[in-house]
Motif scaffolding. Structure first.
Motif, PDB file in Angstrom:
ATOM      1  N   ILE A  70     -15.836   1.465 -10.043  1.00  0.00           N
ATOM      2  CA  ILE A  70     -16.318   0.124  -9.724  1.00  0.00           C
ATOM      3  C   ILE A  70     -15.155  -0.809  -9.388  1.00  0.00           C
ATOM      4  CG2 ILE A  70     -16.364  -0.586 -12.156  1.00  0.00           C
ATOM      5  CD1 ILE A  70     -18.737  -1.719  -9.367  1.00  0.00           C
ATOM      6  N   THR A  71     -14.019  -0.643 -10.071  1.00  0.00           N
ATOM      7  CA  THR A  71     -12.863  -1.484  -9.774  1.00  0.00           C
ATOM      8  C   THR A  71     -12.290  -1.165  -8.406  1.00  0.00           C
ATOM      9  OG1 THR A  71     -12.358  -1.557 -12.147  1.00  0.00           O
ATOM     10  CG2 THR A  71     -10.615  -2.210 -10.641  1.00  0.00           C
ATOM     11  N   ALA A  72     -12.189   0.116  -8.087  1.00  0.00           N
ATOM     12  CA  ALA A  72     -11.658   0.502  -6.783  1.00  0.00           C
ATOM     13  C   ALA A  72     -12.575   0.039  -5.654  1.00  0.00           C
ATOM     14  CB  ALA A  72     -11.462   2.013  -6.738  1.00  0.00           C
ATOM     15  N   LEU A  73     -13.878   0.175  -5.856  1.00  0.00           N
ATOM     16  CA  LEU A  73     -14.815  -0.244  -4.806  1.00  0.00           C
ATOM     17  C   LEU A  73     -14.822  -1.757  -4.639  1.00  0.00           C
ATOM     18  CD1 LEU A  73     -17.745   2.207  -5.623  1.00  0.00           C
ATOM     19  CD2 LEU A  73     -16.213   2.283  -3.656  1.00  0.00           C
ATOM     20  N   THR A  74     -14.648  -2.470  -5.732  1.00  0.00           N
ATOM     21  CA  THR A  74     -14.515  -3.921  -5.617  1.00  0.00           C
ATOM     22  C   THR A  74     -13.285  -4.278  -4.787  1.00  0.00           C
ATOM     23  OG1 THR A  74     -15.580  -4.207  -7.778  1.00  0.00           O
ATOM     24  CG2 THR A  74     -14.341  -6.066  -6.924  1.00  0.00           C
ATOM     25  N   GLY A  75     -12.201  -3.522  -4.983  1.00  0.00           N
ATOM     26  CA  GLY A  75     -11.012  -3.721  -4.168  1.00  0.00           C
ATOM     27  C   GLY A  75     -11.275  -3.459  -2.696  1.00  0.00           C
ATOM     28  N   LEU A  76     -12.047  -2.412  -2.410  1.00  0.00           N
ATOM     29  CA  LEU A  76     -12.382  -2.132  -1.004  1.00  0.00           C
ATOM     30  C   LEU A  76     -13.210  -3.262  -0.394  1.00  0.00           C
ATOM     31  CD1 LEU A  76     -13.208   1.692  -1.164  1.00  0.00           C
ATOM     32  CD2 LEU A  76     -11.273   0.609   0.006  1.00  0.00           C
ATOM     33  N   MET A  77     -14.102  -3.820  -1.192  1.00  0.00           N
ATOM     34  CA  MET A  77     -14.882  -4.960  -0.690  1.00  0.00           C
ATOM     35  C   MET A  77     -13.963  -6.133  -0.377  1.00  0.00           C
ATOM     36  SD  MET A  77     -18.289  -4.402  -0.618  1.00  0.00           S
ATOM     37  CE  MET A  77     -19.205  -5.866  -1.100  1.00  0.00           C
ATOM     38  N   GLN A  85      -2.984  -4.614  -7.224  1.00  0.00           N
ATOM     39  CA  GLN A  85      -1.759  -4.375  -6.458  1.00  0.00           C
ATOM     40  C   GLN A  85      -2.063  -3.705  -5.121  1.00  0.00           C
ATOM     41  OE1 GLN A  85       1.684  -2.684  -8.272  1.00  0.00           O
ATOM     42  NE2 GLN A  85       1.255  -3.540 -10.306  1.00  0.00           N
ATOM     43  N   ALA A  86      -3.028  -2.777  -5.131  1.00  0.00           N
ATOM     44  CA  ALA A  86      -3.358  -2.082  -3.885  1.00  0.00           C
ATOM     45  C   ALA A  86      -3.935  -3.037  -2.842  1.00  0.00           C
ATOM     46  CB  ALA A  86      -4.340  -0.949  -4.177  1.00  0.00           C
ATOM     47  N   VAL A  87      -4.734  -4.003  -3.295  1.00  0.00           N
ATOM     48  CA  VAL A  87      -5.291  -4.980  -2.365  1.00  0.00           C
ATOM     49  C   VAL A  87      -4.182  -5.854  -1.803  1.00  0.00           C
ATOM     50  CG1 VAL A  87      -6.785  -7.013  -2.194  1.00  0.00           C
ATOM     51  CG2 VAL A  87      -7.580  -4.976  -3.404  1.00  0.00           C
ATOM     52  N   TRP A  88      -3.273  -6.287  -2.675  1.00  0.00           N
ATOM     53  CA  TRP A  88      -2.171  -7.146  -2.218  1.00  0.00           C
ATOM     54  C   TRP A  88      -1.266  -6.435  -1.208  1.00  0.00           C
ATOM     55  CZ3 TRP A  88      -0.612  -9.087  -7.776  1.00  0.00           C
ATOM     56  CH2 TRP A  88      -1.547 -10.020  -8.199  1.00  0.00           C
ATOM     57  N   THR A  89      -1.044  -5.139  -1.435  1.00  0.00           N
ATOM     58  CA  THR A  89      -0.117  -4.388  -0.583  1.00  0.00           C
ATOM     59  C   THR A  89      -0.841  -3.584   0.486  1.00  0.00           C
ATOM     60  OG1 THR A  89      -0.128  -2.575  -2.199  1.00  0.00           O
ATOM     61  CG2 THR A  89       1.610  -4.238  -2.409  1.00  0.00           C
ATOM     62  N   ASP A  90      -2.168  -3.752   0.585  1.00  0.00           N
ATOM     63  CA  ASP A  90      -2.970  -3.100   1.621  1.00  0.00           C
ATOM     64  C   ASP A  90      -2.837  -1.577   1.561  1.00  0.00           C
ATOM     65  OD1 ASP A  90      -4.824  -3.137   3.661  1.00  0.00           O
ATOM     66  OD2 ASP A  90      -3.303  -3.122   5.226  1.00  0.00           O
ATOM     67  N   GLN A  91      -2.928  -1.014   0.352  1.00  0.00           N
ATOM     68  CA  GLN A  91      -2.882   0.442   0.175  1.00  0.00           C
ATOM     69  C   GLN A  91      -4.315   0.952  -0.015  1.00  0.00           C
ATOM     70  OE1 GLN A  91       0.295   2.187  -2.133  1.00  0.00           O
ATOM     71  NE2 GLN A  91       1.300   0.192  -2.367  1.00  0.00           N
ATOM     72  N   VAL A  92      -5.032   1.011   1.077  1.00  0.00           N
ATOM     73  CA  VAL A  92      -6.452   1.363   1.036  1.00  0.00           C
ATOM     74  C   VAL A  92      -6.660   2.799   0.580  1.00  0.00           C
ATOM     75  CG1 VAL A  92      -8.560   1.501   2.422  1.00  0.00           C
ATOM     76  CG2 VAL A  92      -6.906  -0.331   2.828  1.00  0.00           C
ATOM     77  N   GLU A  93      -5.734   3.685   0.929  1.00  0.00           N
ATOM     78  CA  GLU A  93      -5.902   5.089   0.553  1.00  0.00           C
ATOM     79  C   GLU A  93      -5.928   5.263  -0.965  1.00  0.00           C
ATOM     80  OE1 GLU A  93      -6.713   7.628   2.394  1.00  0.00           O
ATOM     81  OE2 GLU A  93      -6.859   6.191   4.030  1.00  0.00           O
ATOM     82  N   LEU A  94      -5.130   4.472  -1.661  1.00  0.00           N
ATOM     83  CA  LEU A  94      -5.145   4.556  -3.119  1.00  0.00           C
ATOM     84  C   LEU A  94      -6.493   4.103  -3.666  1.00  0.00           C
ATOM     85  CD1 LEU A  94      -3.675   5.074  -5.790  1.00  0.00           C
ATOM     86  CD2 LEU A  94      -2.952   2.684  -5.749  1.00  0.00           C
ATOM     87  N   LEU A  95      -7.063   3.075  -3.081  1.00  0.00           N
ATOM     88  CA  LEU A  95      -8.390   2.625  -3.504  1.00  0.00           C
ATOM     89  C   LEU A  95      -9.431   3.707  -3.256  1.00  0.00           C
ATOM     90  CD1 LEU A  95      -8.307  -1.051  -2.177  1.00  0.00           C
ATOM     91  CD2 LEU A  95      -8.094  -0.293  -4.548  1.00  0.00           C
ATOM     92  N   HIS A  96      -9.314   4.410  -2.137  1.00  0.00           N
ATOM     93  CA  HIS A  96     -10.231   5.520  -1.870  1.00  0.00           C
ATOM     94  C   HIS A  96     -10.081   6.612  -2.924  1.00  0.00           C
ATOM     95  CE1 HIS A  96     -12.320   4.599   1.802  1.00  0.00           C
ATOM     96  NE2 HIS A  96     -11.198   4.165   2.374  1.00  0.00           N
ATOM     97  N   ARG A  97      -8.853   6.882  -3.321  1.00  0.00           N
ATOM     98  CA  ARG A  97      -8.616   7.915  -4.335  1.00  0.00           C
ATOM     99  C   ARG A  97      -9.236   7.524  -5.668  1.00  0.00           C
ATOM    100  NH1 ARG A  97      -2.544   9.055  -5.922  1.00  0.00           N
ATOM    101  NH2 ARG A  97      -3.049   8.254  -7.989  1.00  0.00           N
ATOM    102  N   LEU A  98      -9.046   6.278  -6.058  1.00  0.00           N
ATOM    103  CA  LEU A  98      -9.625   5.817  -7.323  1.00  0.00           C
ATOM    104  C   LEU A  98     -11.149   5.749  -7.247  1.00  0.00           C
ATOM    105  CD1 LEU A  98      -7.138   2.966  -8.315  1.00  0.00           C
ATOM    106  CD2 LEU A  98      -7.240   5.300  -9.222  1.00  0.00           C
ATOM    107  N   ALA A  99     -11.680   5.486  -6.056  1.00  0.00           N
ATOM    108  CA  ALA A  99     -13.138   5.402  -5.902  1.00  0.00           C
ATOM    109  C   ALA A  99     -13.801   6.759  -6.090  1.00  0.00           C
ATOM    110  CB  ALA A  99     -13.489   4.833  -4.528  1.00  0.00           C
ATOM    111  N   ARG A 100     -13.039   7.835  -5.990  1.00  0.00           N
ATOM    112  CA  ARG A 100     -13.594   9.179  -6.190  1.00  0.00           C
ATOM    113  C   ARG A 100     -13.436   9.657  -7.631  1.00  0.00           C
ATOM    114  NH1 ARG A 100     -10.910   9.805  -1.140  1.00  0.00           N
ATOM    115  NH2 ARG A 100      -9.116  10.748  -2.197  1.00  0.00           N
ATOM    116  N   ASN A 101     -12.920   8.803  -8.497  1.00  0.00           N
ATOM    117  CA  ASN A 101     -12.703   9.187  -9.885  1.00  0.00           C
ATOM    118  C   ASN A 101     -14.031   9.423 -10.598  1.00  0.00           C
ATOM    119  OD1 ASN A 101     -12.087   8.349 -12.970  1.00  0.00           O
ATOM    120  ND2 ASN A 101     -10.228   9.127 -11.997  1.00  0.00           N
TER     121      ASN A 101
END
Length: 478
Positions: free
Chosen positions: A232-239, A209-225
């Motif tokens: 790995i899922t959040a970083l894949t989204g960033l890619m 959902q974050a990729v579809w809605t371009d919510q990069v900050e949420l992906l950054h937050r999950l990448a720090r989990n």
């Protein structure tokens, strides 16, 4: 037990009966066993079937497991007339009934009830359906419980089921309707749920959902989990958002999968991963992820860099350095031998694993001293592991010595090994494969027999006699 339940149900207080059913259905696996038990009991029992009235939900629930299909059918129809959430698991059981006249009204009734009142899909009902789904005719209830979750008004039901304490229920909701959940709720599940599979499913849905809605900050937050499956899922989204430069900083992540993704990001951005790892392991406080990354990308030429880490005060760094040296086939045997008495149990274990291929090159006196270390089971286990890499007489002697160890697990393992080795050496008429030879010298044979006599309590008198016969028949024993 059934008589006690019927006594509760026949009492005037319906609340007590409902509570009895609630307690009974809290463990669906036990409920399935009870279902089979009641069927067997009612088949051989002369006791008349319970009186079926909607006022007695306990009698209805138990009658739904009766051996007589006609009684089960009547119980199902009466349960449908006045449904309770507590009787829904019993109805789910009957949707897989082997009698068509019982199964069809149960399936139809379940579909109608869930359509009229989706909140009847309680966590216990879902858990029962998940178990019944393994049966030959058990797929209906599992599929039917997905319908209210996919309905437009299924948000309330999803929210209730996601608070269930059983991980299987939360996984069911995410597998069914993750796309209907709010991004905020998915992120909370990914960050805080105690079940790894739930976190992974929620993180995947949130990242999508974050990729579809371009919510990069949420992906950054999950990448720090702190959980690798979330990172790995959040970083894949960033890619996927076209931002590989934001993934490169994870080159020294503790997770090998995350490091692999970060190296792909580094390749796309022109970053030299190997140079990064070589510099990172020489830092004042190297990260274990950097050590693992060097092992994954380096060569034997990087052995000196990893060997220097064996002096690091952090045990985890020493452990990962030993693993890296093993993977690169660059183990410095003299230096690693010193770690066999390291203060960290994990380092001792890893050092023994690294030295296993070179066990016969190690001083025998050192290994026998380790086997009799009076204080540390980890050192004795390491010595035993390395002595097992020697010839058969040495390995059998080590097993006999350790079979009387004060550590229960070590003693049990050594006893099993000694018994297995002795039995392997024995010849039997039914054995077609060649029997290995002990190849023990007279001095070794005498020592083995003396040790076996001392350990007759641990390895049994029969094993001692079998070893005595083997040594007597061995060449050169006369």
């Amino acid at each position: 037990m059934t008589a006690a339940l019927l006594a509760v149900g026949s009492a005037a207080d319906r609340e007590d009966a409902i509570e009895a059913l609630r307690v009974l259905t809290e463990r669906p696996a036990l409920l399935l066993r009870l279902d089979a038990f009641i069927r067997r009991e009612s088949w051989y029992s002369a006791r008349p079937a319970p009186l079926l009235t909607e006022a007695d939900p306990v009698a209805l629930a138990l009658a739904a497991s009766h051996a007589d299909g006609r009684i089960r059918e009547r119980a199902v129809r009466r349960m449908l007339n006045q449904p309770y959430p507590e009787t829904m698991p019993f109805l789910v059981l009957r949707t897989s009934d082997w009698v068509r006249q019982v199964r069809e009204p149960a399936c139809t009734g379940l579909a109608v009830l869930l359509h009229e009142n989706p909140l009847l899909a309680t966590p216990v009902t879902v858990r029962t359906a998940l178990l019944v789904n393994r049966r030959r005719r058990g797929a209906f209830a599992h599929a039917q419980l997905r319908v209210p979750l996919l309905d437009e008004s299924g948000t309330t039901l999803s929210g209730r089921l996601l608070t269930a304490p059983e991980p299987s229920v939360r996984r069911f909701v995410l597998d069914t309707a993750a796309q209907r959940l709010r991004l905020r709720d998915l992120a909370v599940l990914a960050e805080s749920d105690l079940d790894r599979q739930v976190r992974a499913r929620a993180a995947e849905a949130a990242a999508r959902q974050a990729v579809w809605t371009d919510q990069v900050e949420l992906l950054h937050r999950l990448a720090r989990n702190r959980h690798a499956e979330v990172r790995i899922t959040a970083l894949t989204g960033l890619m996927r958002t076209g931002s590989p430069q934001r993934v490169v900083p994870f080159l020294d992540d503790p997770s090998a999968l995350v490091r692999a993704l970060a190296r792909e990001a580094a390749r796309r951005t022109g970053t030299d991963s190997l140079a990064y790892y070589r510099a990172a392991v020489q830092a004042a406080e190297p990260q274990v992820g950097a050590v693992g990354g060097l092992a994954e990308t380096g060569s034997r030429a990087d052995g000196p860099l990893l060997t220097a880490l064996l002096d690091n005060p952090a045990p985890q760094v020493r452990v990962h350095a030993l693993r890296a040296l093993r993977s690169l086939d660059a183990v410095p045997v003299p230096r690693v031998t010193l770690l066999l008495r390291d203060g960290s149990t994990a380092v001792v274990k890893e050092a023994a694993a690294a030295l296993a291929p070179s066990a016969t090159q190690l001083p025998a006196g050192l290994l026998w001293d380790m086997l009799t270390d009076p204080h540390r089971p980890a050192v004795r286990r390491a010595g035993y592991r390395l002595l097992n890499r020697h010839d058969r007489p040495t390995a059998l002697r080590a097993a006999l010595v350790l079979s009387a160890d004060t550590h229960p697990r070590l003693a049990a393992q050594a006893k099993t090994d000694a018994t297995t080795q002795i039995r392997t050496l024995a010849s039997h008429p039914w054995r077609t494969r060649p029997v290995p030879s002990l190849n023990a010298s007279p001095a070794q044979a005498a020592e083995l027999l003396a040790l076996a006599e001392q350990r007759r309590t641990e390895i049994t008198e029969g094993m001692v006699q079998l070893l005595r016969d083997l040594l007597r028949m061995a060449p050169g024993s006369r």
